[in-house]
Design an enzyme around this catalytic site. Structure first.
Site, short mmCIF file in Angstrom:
data_model
loop_
_atom_site.label_atom_id
_atom_site.label_comp_id
_atom_site.label_asym_id
_atom_site.label_seq_id
_atom_site.Cartn_x
_atom_site.Cartn_y
_atom_site.Cartn_z
N GLU A 1 -115.49 18.20 1.42
CA GLU A 1 -114.22 18.73 0.97
C GLU A 1 -114.06 18.47 -0.53
O GLU A 1 -114.40 17.38 -1.00
CB GLU A 1 -113.14 17.98 1.76
CG GLU A 1 -111.73 18.27 1.38
CD GLU A 1 -110.76 17.26 2.04
OE1 GLU A 1 -109.55 17.51 1.93
OE2 GLU A 1 -111.21 16.26 2.63
N ASP B 1 -118.11 -0.54 -3.05
CA ASP B 1 -118.55 -0.20 -4.42
C ASP B 1 -117.34 0.27 -5.22
O ASP B 1 -117.31 1.37 -5.76
CB ASP B 1 -119.63 0.90 -4.36
CG ASP B 1 -120.31 1.10 -5.72
OD1 ASP B 1 -120.09 0.28 -6.63
OD2 ASP B 1 -121.07 2.08 -5.86
P1 ADP Z 1 -122.54 9.65 -7.57
O1 ADP Z 1 -122.98 9.54 -6.14
O2 ADP Z 1 -123.58 10.26 -8.44
O3 ADP Z 1 -122.04 8.34 -8.13
P2 ADP Z 1 -119.82 10.51 -7.11
O4 ADP Z 1 -119.70 10.63 -5.63
O5 ADP Z 1 -119.25 9.24 -7.71
O6 ADP Z 1 -121.32 10.69 -7.58
O7 ADP Z 1 -119.13 11.78 -7.74
C1 ADP Z 1 -119.13 12.04 -9.13
C2 ADP Z 1 -117.76 12.54 -9.61
O8 ADP Z 1 -117.43 13.73 -8.90
C3 ADP Z 1 -116.63 11.58 -9.29
O9 ADP Z 1 -116.38 10.67 -10.34
C4 ADP Z 1 -115.44 12.50 -9.09
O10 ADP Z 1 -114.82 12.77 -10.32
C5 ADP Z 1 -116.05 13.77 -8.57
N1 ADP Z 1 -115.94 13.90 -7.10
C6 ADP Z 1 -116.69 13.25 -6.18
N2 ADP Z 1 -116.37 13.62 -4.94
C7 ADP Z 1 -115.39 14.55 -5.07
C8 ADP Z 1 -114.64 15.34 -4.15
N3 ADP Z 1 -114.86 15.25 -2.83
N4 ADP Z 1 -113.72 16.19 -4.62
C9 ADP Z 1 -113.51 16.29 -5.97
N5 ADP Z 1 -114.19 15.60 -6.89
C10 ADP Z 1 -115.12 14.74 -6.45
#
Ligand code: ADP
Length: 297
Positions: free
Chosen positions: A98, A200
């Site tokens: 989502e 984390d």
């Molecule tokens: P990684 O696994 O590389 O650390 P993240 O899961 O932290 O990546 O996601 C990177 C960035 O994407 C986050 O800092 C956030 O801003 C954005 N993000 C992550 N998941 C979502 C989501 N479900 N909906 C909107 N933005 C998201």
């Protein structure tokens, strides 16, 4: 990074199975991730979704993330994105979830996150410490072997493996780390009930939705001690006073946390940083180890 064709093809097949469209029409990179590439995608049927991918992730990494998100969602105390599909194929691993639009942070949202996190930590069972599967902290494997005893778990499955890995790279060779390892079980002997943790909790893994709700992403969940999340939140900052005040309104923070447990929990993340990013984190890890030994030893 551009969406690789192999990932696009696999995701489009998954979209069709889920009834969310047949084609990815647009893919807009989202910055902020440390490990993976991420994008907001729009499908031909008008769905907006978040897709992350990695051309060389360890097997099971995205499945573990999806299961972690589901565990947080099950606690039902704050918003986490719903995972729709994932693949851990070696060259084209991805996780489709989502998309949660972000809104501005403010005092109210900080307080809401503090309260929600305290409630998450109150979400406990009679289970053992650990988790049914291993997961990842950054790109490092995090062992979650189920254990009766928290101090033993923190030593054997958190600090010791990171010290050993750092030493293979000729880092953290100081004897204080050996002294410290022996002190851990005793230092944590009064933590008795497993608590669900995000695992984390740095500021990049939380945001505020466009509806003002606190959102957590990218967990490394297990049943442990809630103070682990507090310690990580304090390590690199980015969480306001409202967050900590609201947390404490729900769940008292004992003096042992500030005396030595914060250091002992932050040490894990510092050692993870030593192993991921190198020697710059060695000095703060050493300082934390010395403080713990002088406080507990
Ligand atoms: P990684 O696994 O590389 O650390 P993240 O899961 O932290 O990546 O996601 C990177 C960035 O994407 C986050 O800092 C956030 O801003 C954005 N993000 C992550 N998941 C979502 C989501 N479900 N909906 C909107 N933005 C998201």
């Amino acid at each position: 990074m551009l969406l690789p064709e192999e990932v696009r093809g696999n995701v489009e097949r998954a979209l069709a199975d889920l009834g969310l469209g047949r084609r990815i029409e647009t893919s807009v990179p989202v910055a902020g991730g440390c490990i993976n590439s991420g994008a907001r995608i729009e499908t031909d049927s008008g769905e907006t979704l978040f897709l992350k991918w990695n051309p060389s992730s360890p097997p099971g990494m995205f499945e573990a993330e999806a299961e972690g998100l589901a565990a947080l969602a099950e606690a039902d105390v704050l918003r986490v994105p719903t995972s729709f599909a994932w693949s851990d194929e070696a060259t084209a691993s991805w996780l489709l979830m989502e998309f949660i639009p972000q809104g501005p942070s403010n005092h109210e949202a900080e307080s809401a996150l503090g309260r929600s996190l305290a409630k998450l930590h109150a979400h406990r069972g009679n289970e053992r410490f650990g988790w049914a599967r291993d997961n990842w902290i950054g790109s490092l494997r995090q062992r979650n072997t189920l254990s009766e005893d928290w101090g033993g778990f923190w030593r054997e499955h958190r600090i010791e493996p990171q010290v050993a890995q750092a030493r293979r790279a000729e880092l953290v060779r100081y004897a204080v780390f050996d002294v410290l390892l022996d002190l851990i079980p005793g230092a944590l002997s009064d933590v008795e009930r497993p608590q669900l943790v995000h695992g984390d909790l740095w500021s990049g893994n939380r945001f505020v939705s466009d509806h003002g709700e606190p959102v957590l992403i990218d967990p490394a969940v297990y049943l442990g001690h809630g103070e682990v999340d507090l310690a990580m939140s304090e390590l690199f900052g980015g969480f306001g006073e409202d967050f900590y005040d609201a947390y404490e309104d729900v769940q008292a923070i004992p003096s042992a946390y500030t005396a030595y447990r914060r250091d002992l929990y932050q040490l894990y993340y510092l050692l993870v940083h030593v192993n991921l990013f190198g020697g710059a984190y060695e000095a703060p890890a050493l300082r934390a180890a010395r403080r713990i030994v002088s406080e507990v030893g």
